[in-house]
Structures are given as C-alpha cells and as structure tokens.
Enzyme design. Structure first.
Site, short mmCIF file in Angstrom:
data_model
loop_
_atom_site.label_atom_id
_atom_site.label_comp_id
_atom_site.label_asym_id
_atom_site.label_seq_id
_atom_site.Cartn_x
_atom_site.Cartn_y
_atom_site.Cartn_z
N GLY A 1 0.63 5.87 0.73
CA GLY A 1 -0.08 7.09 1.08
C GLY A 1 0.66 8.28 0.49
N LYS B 1 4.31 0.71 8.11
CA LYS B 1 4.11 1.98 7.41
C LYS B 1 5.40 2.77 7.49
CE LYS B 1 1.15 6.12 7.60
NZ LYS B 1 -0.01 6.73 8.30
N VAL C 1 3.53 1.23 2.55
CA VAL C 1 3.20 0.20 3.52
C VAL C 1 3.73 -1.14 3.00
CG1 VAL C 1 1.36 -0.95 4.81
CG2 VAL C 1 1.12 1.46 4.19
N ASP D 1 -11.13 10.75 9.08
CA ASP D 1 -11.10 10.21 7.72
C ASP D 1 -11.78 8.84 7.69
OD1 ASP D 1 -10.59 10.39 5.02
OD2 ASP D 1 -8.52 9.63 5.16
N GLY E 1 0.83 -1.20 0.00
CA GLY E 1 0.00 0.00 0.00
C GLY E 1 0.86 1.24 0.00
#
Length: 423
Positions: free
Chosen positions: A142, A162, A147, A257, A140
């Site tokens: 951001g 992360k 990640v 969020d 993943g």
C-alpha cells in the site's frame, strides 16, 4: 521529518491505575478472563490479587473481592512477557506499559502466563513479532505499508501481516491518529465477511497488523482473468457484500473504499467466497463527512463534490463493483485519472453494449438504484436487500422466461432516464 511516534505512547502525567467507578454487573457482560496475578506492593513484596479482564480494561478487585478497587485501559498498552530466574525459584510474568507508565505482573507458571498473553494480545499491543512469526514472502503493498505471508511459529498457521512504515508519514502525530483509528475500528468488528484482525505488534519503525490469510485473487483480478460473473452468481456476491455493509452500518462504521480490489477470495478454487479488507481510511459515522477520499471510479458523487455524505457512499462503491461483476469493466474508464474523476462526478452510467445483452432488466434496474447520483434516492444496504432482485430467492422467472422485446424496450427506457438522472 519528525521523529517516529509510537502508538503506545501515553501522557506522562497520567497515573497507571485509576480508581474504579465500574459497576460489576455492567462490566461482567464484557468479561474475557478472570484470574489471580501477583503484583509488587509499594513495600517491595509480592501480593496476590484477583483481576478481571474485559474487552477494553483490566480491573483489580478489592480485598473482599466484592467490588473493584482500580482499573486501567489495556487498548494501547504494550504487552511484554518476561522470565526471571534465581537459585531459589523461577518467575514468569508480563509488563504493561504506555509511554513512561509501566507495571509488572507475575503469574503462577509459564502455562498461566500463556493464558494471560493469549487474551491480552487481542486487546493490547504486542512486541517482538519475530519471536512469534516467520515472514515468508511479500504478497502486497500500500502507500505506507507492505503485506507479508507469515507463519505462526506455535501453530504453523498462515497469516497475512500488514507492516505499516511509521517513518513514511510526514506528520507523525497524524500517523498515530490514522493507525490507531484503523486498529480501533477493526477490533470492534467480527463478521465472517470481513478479514479479522487477530493481533497488533509495534517496533520502533513499524506497526504490524496480523490478519486472516486469504490465498485467492481480489475480485478485480478474478474478473479480469476469468471474465464477468453470471447474473446467478453475482446476485449471491452482492447479497453478501450488502450484508457486510449493513453490519458496518450497525457498528457505526463507513469503509470509504469499497472496490473490487478490496474484496479478496479466500481461495481461487471458489469464486464466491470473499472477505472485505483494508480499513485504512475507514471512519466512524460520527465524524465530519465532507472530506474527499477513496479510489477514483468508485467514489460516490457527493464525496467528490465535497458535500456532506454518509454510509450510502459505500453503497455507491458496491454498485460499481456490481457493474464490474456483470460487464468485466468499470463505468468511468479513461487513461487519465482527472478524466475518471470528472466522469465519476458527473455519474452518467450506461448499461449498453454486448456485455449487457444477457443481463435481465431487473438486475440493471437494481444496479442503477445502487449507483444513483442523488444519495437521498440511493437505498441503504438493508433497503437494497429488500429489492425484488435479492428477495426472489436469487433466481426468478425473469432470468429465463422474460420476453426479449419487452426487455429491450424497458432497458432503453431506463438508460434514457439514467442519462437524465431521473432513475
């Protein structure tokens, strides 16, 4: 771009030890570990001292061990284990440092060192992450982070790590504040529905957050791939999500969020078991609540209008997730982000179309309460959980035996009221 700032950098004018004013009866409630360590005296020899480690601080006992002499905050100290060998003996220990402040502590053995490191790693900042984890693959990303799936070398257990790139922030002092805020919030949370932060590491360029590894899709992917949830299952998921938000509210935390993308299934074998992730923009309820943040389409209208807002902004996001669970789409759709934000701000939500034909009036009525434009009329998480939709043992007679004509008339009335912002 400014030089990279470490989150463990402290004030050079501060002293390592602070004279303790703590009451033992109070601090004992937060006790994690009590044991002896060897410390170097000002005369250069080792002295055995008794210490108490709590969730935030390390306390040194007085000589009589009846009270505390000194204390230090551990939260932003870097923990570095070391090993010293000579012809006479072998020594194991760890160093605690923050900026230019540092102190060595010696343990009786390697096993004793491991015990201290186990507890300190949950409070302080670790280093040399490559010594502890094998990075397997990227899973993943951001805005400022990647990640990874990683394996703990000592246990072979999987974790999600992360990696926050500190150099990507234009303002390094602001970056330090943002990262420390996320860590401090996550460390105060302990809930089965929230991905747990286990350790924090820091290198020159990155801060690494070690979380539970969740092997499943996020709810957005699951809904897109498998279609909407049944109402019977959606009520369970929403009940769990609202319980998580109730817990956050009790801890004085707003996620800011809440969206389907931040709800991750523990496994794709179970569509109902999920955890909440990504506290990167979370804040405490004591902070100024007027700045806009979040994901377009999920943001509460009061946030977009830059009016004062509260934890009820998370309830609105949860309501949008509920809408997606039941209909396989979002209420504010457009190819233009600006258009999504405009619709989001206006907050005109309709539950019409074929996807809503089999949804009960009670479910839609509950949904519209959660996405109420006026936050003063929007329920808290605890109030929402007391609504009939959640209290009737998840299933009631309206799921199977409601009169079809009466139901259609009620839905029509609610949609008319919703367009007028009356509901």
């Amino acid at each position: 771009m400014n030089s990279v700032v470490n989150i463990s950098e402290g004030n050079a004018k501060e002293k390592f030890w602070v004279k303790s004013q703590a009451a033992r009866t109070i601090k004992a409630k937060n006790e994690i570990f009590t044991d002896y360590l060897w410390v170097v005296t000002k005369w250069g020899f080792l002295k055995r001292q008794k210490f108490l480690l709590t969730k935030k601080k390390l306390y040194m006992y007085m000589e009589n061990e009846l009270d505390f002499k000194n204390e230090i905050s551990i939260c932003w100290k870097t923990v570095k284990p070391f090993y010293e060998s000579s012809d006479q003996n072998q020594r194991y220990g760890f160093n605690l440092s923050e900026g230019q402040l540092n102190k060595d502590f010696y343990t009786d053995s390697s096993v004793h060192l491991d015990q201290w490191l186990f507890h300190l790693s949950k409070i302080g900042i670790c280093n040399d992450i490559e010594d502890d984890f094998d990075f397997i693959k990227k899973i993943g990303h951001g805005t400022f982070s990647l990640v990874y799936l990683a394996i703990d070398k000592s246990t072979n257990k999987e974790f999600a790590i992360k990696a926050i790139n500190k150099s990507q922030f234009s303002n390094q002092n602001e970056a330090k504040k943002i990262i420390k805020n996320e860590i401090s919030i996550l460390r105060k949370l302990n809930h089965p529905g929230i991905a747990k932060l286990h350790k924090v590491y820091e290198s020159d360029g990155y801060v690494y957050l070690v979380f539970d590894y969740l092997a499943g899709d996020n709810l957005c992917q699951r809904i897109r791939n498998k279609g909407p949830y049944s109402e019977k299952v959606a009520v369970k998921l929403m009940s769990k999500l609202l319980n998580i938000l109730s817990y956050l509210n009790s801890k004085g935390v707003i996620h800011r969020d809440i969206k389907a993308d931040n709800l991750i299934l523990v496994s794709n074998e179970n569509d109902e078991d999920f955890k909440l992730i990504d506290f990167g923009i979370a804040c405490k309820t004591t902070e100024n609540m007027e700045n806009s943040c979040g994901t377009p389409g999920y943001i509460a209208p009061e946030v977009l209008s830059q009016r004062p807002w509260s934890h009820k902004a998370d309830i609105f996001g949860a309501g949008i997730v509920f809408y997606a669970m039941l209909s396989q789409r979002l209420p504010f759709s457009s190819k233009s982000v600006n258009e999504i934000i405009r619709k989001n701000r206006e907050c005109s939500i309709e539950c019409t179309g074929s996807s809503w034909n089999n949804i009960t009036a009670q479910a839609i009525e509950t949904l519209l309460k959660l996405v109420q434009k006026d936050p003063t009329r929007r329920p808290t998480a605890d109030e929402a959980l007391r609504l009939p939709f959640f209290t009737a043992n998840l299933i009631n007679s309206s799921f199977s035996s409601s009169n079809s004509q009466d139901r259609k008339q009620k839905l029509k009335r609610m949609n008319c009221m919703r367009r007028s912002n009356i509901v």
